[in-house]
Write a protein that holds these residues in place. Structure first.
Motif, PDB file in Angstrom:
ATOM      1  N   LYS A  20      59.125  61.668  26.370  1.00  0.00           N
ATOM      2  CA  LYS A  20      59.729  62.752  25.588  1.00  0.00           C
ATOM      3  C   LYS A  20      60.629  62.205  24.475  1.00  0.00           C
ATOM      4  O   LYS A  20      60.730  62.784  23.401  1.00  0.00           O
ATOM      5  CB  LYS A  20      60.513  63.685  26.503  1.00  0.00           C
ATOM      6  N   THR A  21      61.278  61.075  24.725  1.00  0.00           N
ATOM      7  CA  THR A  21      62.183  60.477  23.742  1.00  0.00           C
ATOM      8  C   THR A  21      61.407  59.796  22.620  1.00  0.00           C
ATOM      9  O   THR A  21      61.765  59.890  21.452  1.00  0.00           O
ATOM     10  CB  THR A  21      63.111  59.452  24.424  1.00  0.00           C
ATOM     11  N   TYR A  22      60.339  59.088  23.004  1.00  0.00           N
ATOM     12  CA  TYR A  22      59.524  58.347  22.039  1.00  0.00           C
ATOM     13  C   TYR A  22      58.125  58.938  22.050  1.00  0.00           C
ATOM     14  O   TYR A  22      57.420  58.856  23.043  1.00  0.00           O
ATOM     15  CB  TYR A  22      59.455  56.873  22.413  1.00  0.00           C
ATOM     16  N   ARG A  23      57.733  59.536  20.958  1.00  0.00           N
ATOM     17  CA  ARG A  23      56.362  60.037  20.841  1.00  0.00           C
ATOM     18  C   ARG A  23      55.467  58.843  20.529  1.00  0.00           C
ATOM     19  O   ARG A  23      55.581  58.223  19.480  1.00  0.00           O
ATOM     20  CB  ARG A  23      56.274  61.095  19.747  1.00  0.00           C
ATOM     21  N   VAL A  24      54.610  58.525  21.446  1.00  0.00           N
ATOM     22  CA  VAL A  24      53.726  57.373  21.289  1.00  0.00           C
ATOM     23  C   VAL A  24      52.523  57.829  20.478  1.00  0.00           C
ATOM     24  O   VAL A  24      51.634  58.501  20.986  1.00  0.00           O
ATOM     25  CB  VAL A  24      53.324  56.809  22.665  1.00  0.00           C
ATOM     26  N   ARG A  25      52.545  57.505  19.209  1.00  0.00           N
ATOM     27  CA  ARG A  25      51.487  57.884  18.263  1.00  0.00           C
ATOM     28  C   ARG A  25      51.349  56.772  17.232  1.00  0.00           C
ATOM     29  O   ARG A  25      52.240  55.999  17.019  1.00  0.00           O
ATOM     30  CB  ARG A  25      51.840  59.181  17.509  1.00  0.00           C
ATOM     31  N   GLY A  26      50.228  56.746  16.569  1.00  0.00           N
ATOM     32  CA  GLY A  26      50.048  55.798  15.480  1.00  0.00           C
ATOM     33  C   GLY A  26      49.296  54.546  15.868  1.00  0.00           C
ATOM     34  O   GLY A  26      49.086  53.660  15.066  1.00  0.00           O
ATOM     35  N   GLY A  27      48.897  54.457  17.125  1.00  0.00           N
ATOM     36  CA  GLY A  27      48.040  53.356  17.543  1.00  0.00           C
ATOM     37  C   GLY A  27      48.759  52.123  18.038  1.00  0.00           C
ATOM     38  O   GLY A  27      49.967  52.001  17.974  1.00  0.00           O
ATOM     39  N   MET A  28      47.933  51.253  18.542  1.00  0.00           N
ATOM     40  CA  MET A  28      48.390  49.990  19.065  1.00  0.00           C
ATOM     41  C   MET A  28      47.463  48.912  18.530  1.00  0.00           C
ATOM     42  O   MET A  28      46.249  49.118  18.452  1.00  0.00           O
ATOM     43  CB  MET A  28      48.341  50.029  20.595  1.00  0.00           C
ATOM     44  N   GLU A  29      48.043  47.797  18.143  1.00  0.00           N
ATOM     45  CA  GLU A  29      47.252  46.717  17.552  1.00  0.00           C
ATOM     46  C   GLU A  29      47.428  45.463  18.394  1.00  0.00           C
ATOM     47  O   GLU A  29      48.548  45.024  18.641  1.00  0.00           O
ATOM     48  CB  GLU A  29      47.736  46.466  16.121  1.00  0.00           C
ATOM     49  N   ILE A  30      46.312  44.912  18.831  1.00  0.00           N
ATOM     50  CA  ILE A  30      46.367  43.642  19.555  1.00  0.00           C
ATOM     51  C   ILE A  30      46.379  42.526  18.522  1.00  0.00           C
ATOM     52  O   ILE A  30      45.452  42.401  17.717  1.00  0.00           O
ATOM     53  CB  ILE A  30      45.179  43.508  20.525  1.00  0.00           C
ATOM     54  N   LEU A  31      47.432  41.739  18.539  1.00  0.00           N
ATOM     55  CA  LEU A  31      47.598  40.657  17.579  1.00  0.00           C
ATOM     56  C   LEU A  31      47.017  39.342  18.099  1.00  0.00           C
ATOM     57  O   LEU A  31      46.593  38.488  17.325  1.00  0.00           O
ATOM     58  CB  LEU A  31      49.081  40.478  17.252  1.00  0.00           C
ATOM     59  N   GLU A  32      47.030  39.210  19.425  1.00  0.00           N
ATOM     60  CA  GLU A  32      46.532  37.977  20.039  1.00  0.00           C
ATOM     61  C   GLU A  32      46.143  38.287  21.482  1.00  0.00           C
ATOM     62  O   GLU A  32      46.810  39.077  22.154  1.00  0.00           O
ATOM     63  CB  GLU A  32      47.650  36.931  20.017  1.00  0.00           C
ATOM     64  N   GLN A  33      45.084  37.651  21.932  1.00  0.00           N
ATOM     65  CA  GLN A  33      44.660  37.800  23.321  1.00  0.00           C
ATOM     66  C   GLN A  33      44.270  36.426  23.840  1.00  0.00           C
ATOM     67  O   GLN A  33      43.546  35.691  23.172  1.00  0.00           O
ATOM     68  CB  GLN A  33      43.475  38.754  23.425  1.00  0.00           C
ATOM     69  N   ARG A  34      44.778  36.089  25.024  1.00  0.00           N
ATOM     70  CA  ARG A  34      44.458  34.799  25.628  1.00  0.00           C
ATOM     71  C   ARG A  34      44.038  35.043  27.074  1.00  0.00           C
ATOM     72  O   ARG A  34      44.835  35.482  27.893  1.00  0.00           O
ATOM     73  CB  ARG A  34      45.669  33.864  25.577  1.00  0.00           C
ATOM     74  N   ILE A  35      42.780  34.775  27.361  1.00  0.00           N
ATOM     75  CA  ILE A  35      42.243  34.936  28.715  1.00  0.00           C
ATOM     76  C   ILE A  35      42.358  33.594  29.404  1.00  0.00           C
ATOM     77  O   ILE A  35      41.874  32.581  28.901  1.00  0.00           O
ATOM     78  CB  ILE A  35      40.778  35.420  28.671  1.00  0.00           C
ATOM     79  N   THR A  36      43.030  33.593  30.557  1.00  0.00           N
ATOM     80  CA  THR A  36      43.225  32.338  31.290  1.00  0.00           C
ATOM     81  C   THR A  36      42.580  32.472  32.671  1.00  0.00           C
ATOM     82  O   THR A  36      43.245  32.724  33.658  1.00  0.00           O
ATOM     83  CB  THR A  36      44.718  31.992  31.428  1.00  0.00           C
ATOM     84  N   GLY A  37      41.293  32.354  32.689  1.00  0.00           N
ATOM     85  CA  GLY A  37      40.557  32.504  33.940  1.00  0.00           C
ATOM     86  C   GLY A  37      40.101  33.936  34.132  1.00  0.00           C
ATOM     87  O   GLY A  37      40.206  34.774  33.237  1.00  0.00           O
ATOM     88  N   LYS A  38      39.616  34.221  35.337  1.00  0.00           N
ATOM     89  CA  LYS A  38      39.072  35.544  35.621  1.00  0.00           C
ATOM     90  C   LYS A  38      40.137  36.559  36.000  1.00  0.00           C
ATOM     91  O   LYS A  38      39.864  37.749  36.042  1.00  0.00           O
ATOM     92  CB  LYS A  38      38.054  35.446  36.754  1.00  0.00           C
ATOM     93  N   ALA A  39      41.369  36.088  36.283  1.00  0.00           N
ATOM     94  CA  ALA A  39      42.352  37.014  36.852  1.00  0.00           C
ATOM     95  C   ALA A  39      43.648  37.125  36.050  1.00  0.00           C
ATOM     96  O   ALA A  39      44.590  37.752  36.516  1.00  0.00           O
ATOM     97  CB  ALA A  39      42.674  36.593  38.283  1.00  0.00           C
TER      98      ALA A  39
END
Length: 121
Positions: free
Chosen positions: A55-74
């Protein structure tokens, strides 16, 4: 939203953003790892806290992934920027987040808000 319908860590991250946008505290709670500092057994209070945030923060306008690092399957680590509004003013935050996969499901394990200077490093 069903926790089992997010087959990847990225799907879970994006679904959690949507859950904040649509004020869906149960999904947020179900996808939070029990080792996360926000996790609490006082489910009623936790749900109220999430509702207050939504209610305090209207979550709008999207989200951008800047970096992703997969370290194994889990384990997967993200650097992402989330856009939202406070008092009709646009704002954003950048976070480093860790997601863990346990028993076939992805969970938000931890996150740290970072400054713009840390993004560049």
């Amino acid at each position: 939203m069903d926790i089992t319908s997010s087959p990847t860590a990225e799907d879970t991250l994006r679904a959690r953003y949507s859950a904040y946008a649509y004020d869906m505290p149960l999904y947020i709670m179900r996808t939070t790892h029990f080792d996360n500092e926000d996790y609490t057994y006082d489910r009623r209070k936790w749900r109220r806290d999430i509702n207050t945030f939504c209610k305090t923060y209207r979550v709008r306008g999207g989200m951008e992934i800047l970096e992703q690092r997969i370290t194994g399957k889990a384990a997967t680590f993200f650097l992402f920027r989330a856009n939202l509004y406070e008092n009709n003013q646009p704002m954003s935050f950048t976070e480093r987040a860790k997601f863990l996969k346990e028993q076939g499901k992805w969970y938000y394990a931890s996150g740290k808000l970072i400054s713009v200077d840390e993004e560049i490093d």
